[in-house]
Scaffold this active site. Sequence first.
Site, PDB file in Angstrom:
ATOM      1  N   ARG A 168       1.447 -44.262  18.612  1.00  0.00           N
ATOM      2  CA  ARG A 168       0.555 -43.343  19.321  1.00  0.00           C
ATOM      3  C   ARG A 168      -0.455 -42.723  18.375  1.00  0.00           C
ATOM      4  O   ARG A 168      -0.215 -42.624  17.167  1.00  0.00           O
ATOM      5  CB  ARG A 168       1.369 -42.210  19.947  1.00  0.00           C
ATOM      6  CG  ARG A 168       2.037 -42.640  21.209  1.00  0.00           C
ATOM      7  CD  ARG A 168       2.907 -41.533  21.783  1.00  0.00           C
ATOM      8  NE  ARG A 168       3.508 -42.009  23.017  1.00  0.00           N
ATOM      9  CZ  ARG A 168       4.636 -41.535  23.520  1.00  0.00           C
ATOM     10  NH1 ARG A 168       5.305 -40.579  22.901  1.00  0.00           N
ATOM     11  NH2 ARG A 168       5.106 -42.015  24.650  1.00  0.00           N
ATOM     12  N   SER A 195     -13.399  -6.468  11.246  1.00  0.00           N
ATOM     13  CA  SER A 195     -12.699  -5.250  10.823  1.00  0.00           C
ATOM     14  C   SER A 195     -13.325  -4.672   9.555  1.00  0.00           C
ATOM     15  O   SER A 195     -13.428  -3.455   9.398  1.00  0.00           O
ATOM     16  CB  SER A 195     -11.233  -5.578  10.530  1.00  0.00           C
ATOM     17  OG  SER A 195     -10.674  -6.227  11.642  1.00  0.00           O
ATOM     18  N   VAL A 208       0.853  -1.202   0.000  1.00  0.00           N
ATOM     19  CA  VAL A 208       0.000   0.000   0.000  1.00  0.00           C
ATOM     20  C   VAL A 208       0.887   1.250   0.000  1.00  0.00           C
ATOM     21  O   VAL A 208       0.662   2.182  -0.781  1.00  0.00           O
ATOM     22  CB  VAL A 208      -0.944  -0.012   1.236  1.00  0.00           C
ATOM     23  CG1 VAL A 208      -1.599   1.348   1.437  1.00  0.00           C
ATOM     24  CG2 VAL A 208      -2.008  -1.095   1.089  1.00  0.00           C
ATOM     25  N   ILE A 259      -6.626 -15.906   9.055  1.00  0.00           N
ATOM     26  CA  ILE A 259      -6.119 -17.251   8.800  1.00  0.00           C
ATOM     27  C   ILE A 259      -7.245 -18.268   8.635  1.00  0.00           C
ATOM     28  O   ILE A 259      -7.044 -19.344   8.105  1.00  0.00           O
ATOM     29  CB  ILE A 259      -5.134 -17.731   9.906  1.00  0.00           C
ATOM     30  CG1 ILE A 259      -5.814 -17.829  11.268  1.00  0.00           C
ATOM     31  CG2 ILE A 259      -3.908 -16.831   9.968  1.00  0.00           C
ATOM     32  CD1 ILE A 259      -4.951 -18.537  12.317  1.00  0.00           C
ATOM     33  N   ASP A 260      -8.466 -17.922   9.081  1.00  0.00           N
ATOM     34  CA  ASP A 260      -9.573 -18.894   9.073  1.00  0.00           C
ATOM     35  C   ASP A 260     -10.194 -19.145   7.701  1.00  0.00           C
ATOM     36  O   ASP A 260     -10.986 -20.074   7.543  1.00  0.00           O
ATOM     37  CB  ASP A 260     -10.699 -18.415  10.002  1.00  0.00           C
ATOM     38  CG  ASP A 260     -10.254 -18.357  11.446  1.00  0.00           C
ATOM     39  OD1 ASP A 260      -9.327 -19.106  11.799  1.00  0.00           O
ATOM     40  OD2 ASP A 260     -10.824 -17.557  12.208  1.00  0.00           O
ATOM     41  N   GLU A 305     -10.747 -25.740  16.945  1.00  0.00           N
ATOM     42  CA  GLU A 305     -10.985 -25.070  18.226  1.00  0.00           C
ATOM     43  C   GLU A 305     -12.487 -24.892  18.521  1.00  0.00           C
ATOM     44  O   GLU A 305     -12.929 -25.010  19.664  1.00  0.00           O
ATOM     45  CB  GLU A 305     -10.320 -23.696  18.082  1.00  0.00           C
ATOM     46  CG  GLU A 305     -10.238 -22.813  19.218  1.00  0.00           C
ATOM     47  CD  GLU A 305      -9.693 -21.442  18.776  1.00  0.00           C
ATOM     48  OE1 GLU A 305      -9.712 -21.096  17.576  1.00  0.00           O
ATOM     49  OE2 GLU A 305      -9.260 -20.721  19.658  1.00  0.00           O
ATOM     50  N   ALA A 365      -4.813 -37.091   8.123  1.00  0.00           N
ATOM     51  CA  ALA A 365      -5.465 -37.457   9.389  1.00  0.00           C
ATOM     52  C   ALA A 365      -6.499 -38.552   9.165  1.00  0.00           C
ATOM     53  O   ALA A 365      -7.026 -38.707   8.070  1.00  0.00           O
ATOM     54  CB  ALA A 365      -6.130 -36.225   9.995  1.00  0.00           C
TER      55      ALA A 365
HETATM   56  P1  ADP Z   1     -11.641  -9.724  12.795  1.00  0.00           P
HETATM   57  O1  ADP Z   1     -11.473  -8.504  11.973  1.00  0.00           O
HETATM   58  O2  ADP Z   1     -10.385 -10.569  12.816  1.00  0.00           O
HETATM   59  O3  ADP Z   1     -12.883 -10.500  12.439  1.00  0.00           O
HETATM   60  P2  ADP Z   1     -13.010  -8.712  15.197  1.00  0.00           P
HETATM   61  O4  ADP Z   1     -14.317  -9.330  14.840  1.00  0.00           O
HETATM   62  O5  ADP Z   1     -12.570  -8.776  16.617  1.00  0.00           O
HETATM   63  O6  ADP Z   1     -11.781  -9.265  14.325  1.00  0.00           O
HETATM   64  O7  ADP Z   1     -13.111  -7.160  14.776  1.00  0.00           O
HETATM   65  C1  ADP Z   1     -12.003  -6.299  14.950  1.00  0.00           C
HETATM   66  C2  ADP Z   1     -12.481  -4.909  15.325  1.00  0.00           C
HETATM   67  O8  ADP Z   1     -13.298  -4.368  14.270  1.00  0.00           O
HETATM   68  C3  ADP Z   1     -13.366  -4.824  16.562  1.00  0.00           C
HETATM   69  O9  ADP Z   1     -12.636  -4.816  17.767  1.00  0.00           O
HETATM   70  C4  ADP Z   1     -14.077  -3.513  16.340  1.00  0.00           C
HETATM   71  O10 ADP Z   1     -13.241  -2.412  16.705  1.00  0.00           O
HETATM   72  C5  ADP Z   1     -14.271  -3.492  14.825  1.00  0.00           C
HETATM   73  N1  ADP Z   1     -15.626  -3.994  14.485  1.00  0.00           N
HETATM   74  C6  ADP Z   1     -16.071  -5.262  14.500  1.00  0.00           C
HETATM   75  N2  ADP Z   1     -17.372  -5.349  14.169  1.00  0.00           N
HETATM   76  C7  ADP Z   1     -17.783  -4.075  13.974  1.00  0.00           C
HETATM   77  C8  ADP Z   1     -19.050  -3.463  13.627  1.00  0.00           C
HETATM   78  N3  ADP Z   1     -20.146  -4.191  13.437  1.00  0.00           N
HETATM   79  N4  ADP Z   1     -19.065  -2.120  13.508  1.00  0.00           N
HETATM   80  C9  ADP Z   1     -17.970  -1.374  13.711  1.00  0.00           C
HETATM   81  N5  ADP Z   1     -16.774  -1.874  14.042  1.00  0.00           N
HETATM   82  C10 ADP Z   1     -16.666  -3.194  14.181  1.00  0.00           C
END
Ligand code: ADP
Length: 321
Positions: A162, A105, A23, A126-127, A222, A186
């Site tokens: 094992r 995010s 970027v 990673i998921d 998990e 597996a």
């Molecule tokens: P990931 O991006 O890995 O799925 P999270 O679900 O924890 O991780 O989201 C990361 C961050 O994005 C949260 O801590 C929050 O600050 C922001 N976020 C998540 N969902 C929302 C939402 N619906 N509206 C605004 N910000 C959000």
Amino acid sequence: MKRVAVMTSGGDAPGMNAAVRAVVRAGLDKNVEVYGIRQAYQGLLAGDMALLTSREVSGILQRGGTVLQTARNEEFKTPQGQRKGQRRLNENAIEGVIVIGGDGSLRGAQKLHELGVPVVGIPASIDNDIWGTDTSIGVDTALNTILDAVDRLRDTATSHNRAFVVEVMGRDCGYLAVMAGILGGAEIVVTPENGVTMNEIASSLEDAYIRGKTHAIAVLAEGAPYQGPELARFLEQKHIGFEIRLTILGHTQRGGSPTAFDRLLATRMGVYAVELLLSGESGVMVARVGREQVPMPLKDCTSRTRQITPEYFDLARILSR
Ligand code: ADP
């Protein structure tokens, strides 16, 4: 546009740094300044951002984690928090934002877009649970890390007759577990999606023992209905023939140097995200579809979850014989 910002958010994923570098350098190529927002939405609300020069992103291509760091932030989930974020961007004369992160995010990114801030998202998780893109930054590296561990565990398992239960990450999505099962050889895979019971695992491992296998591996996501320690205890009590050992890979599978695939994916996505932003696009995520990169509406990508192709469950079953 003369000044844009980039952040890495949510769970860290190997290749995030390669995307940040791309970027910044793509911005420089178009005479656009790129600011780095530290610690995701938390840093945005604190106004914690600074200009990233080309030199500041040198030497990070091969590093796992994220030099911008990441954080989770509840305040940004509220409308007031989002408006505060917009205000911080205005205070710093930032005209567009690139958010690198998982589905949460990207939901945050969509909120900024709805407020009128030009935003482009880059999928990193990673998921491999982000809808709309074939794969996300970090998936390939995490999978290779898991396979490296599974291969090593099989060596020692064989030497001692094992069976290993290997617990891998994936709270809601068993993609890594299924792929690790297929590619790591597996006997059985348990995911949040496939409903395999502990008794079925015991039967499959016992069957492998009776057929004369010297080792057996069960991969458990998990997010499965039961955890690794509970499963290992259950299998021990069943006396299936093999001695049982448990390995929880945990956060080791998040770290590490990104693979060639993830470096290329992150580099292409980073450059393309800047192109999209400068061409006036907003509210979109860079998606990899086949060999192409295309813009996908963030709204679509964040309103559903990518599912595992059912064929993979069949492959895992067929190949475990
Ligand atoms: P990931 O991006 O890995 O799925 P999270 O679900 O924890 O991780 O989201 C990361 C961050 O994005 C949260 O801590 C929050 O600050 C922001 N976020 C998540 N969902 C929302 C939402 N619906 N509206 C605004 N910000 C959000």
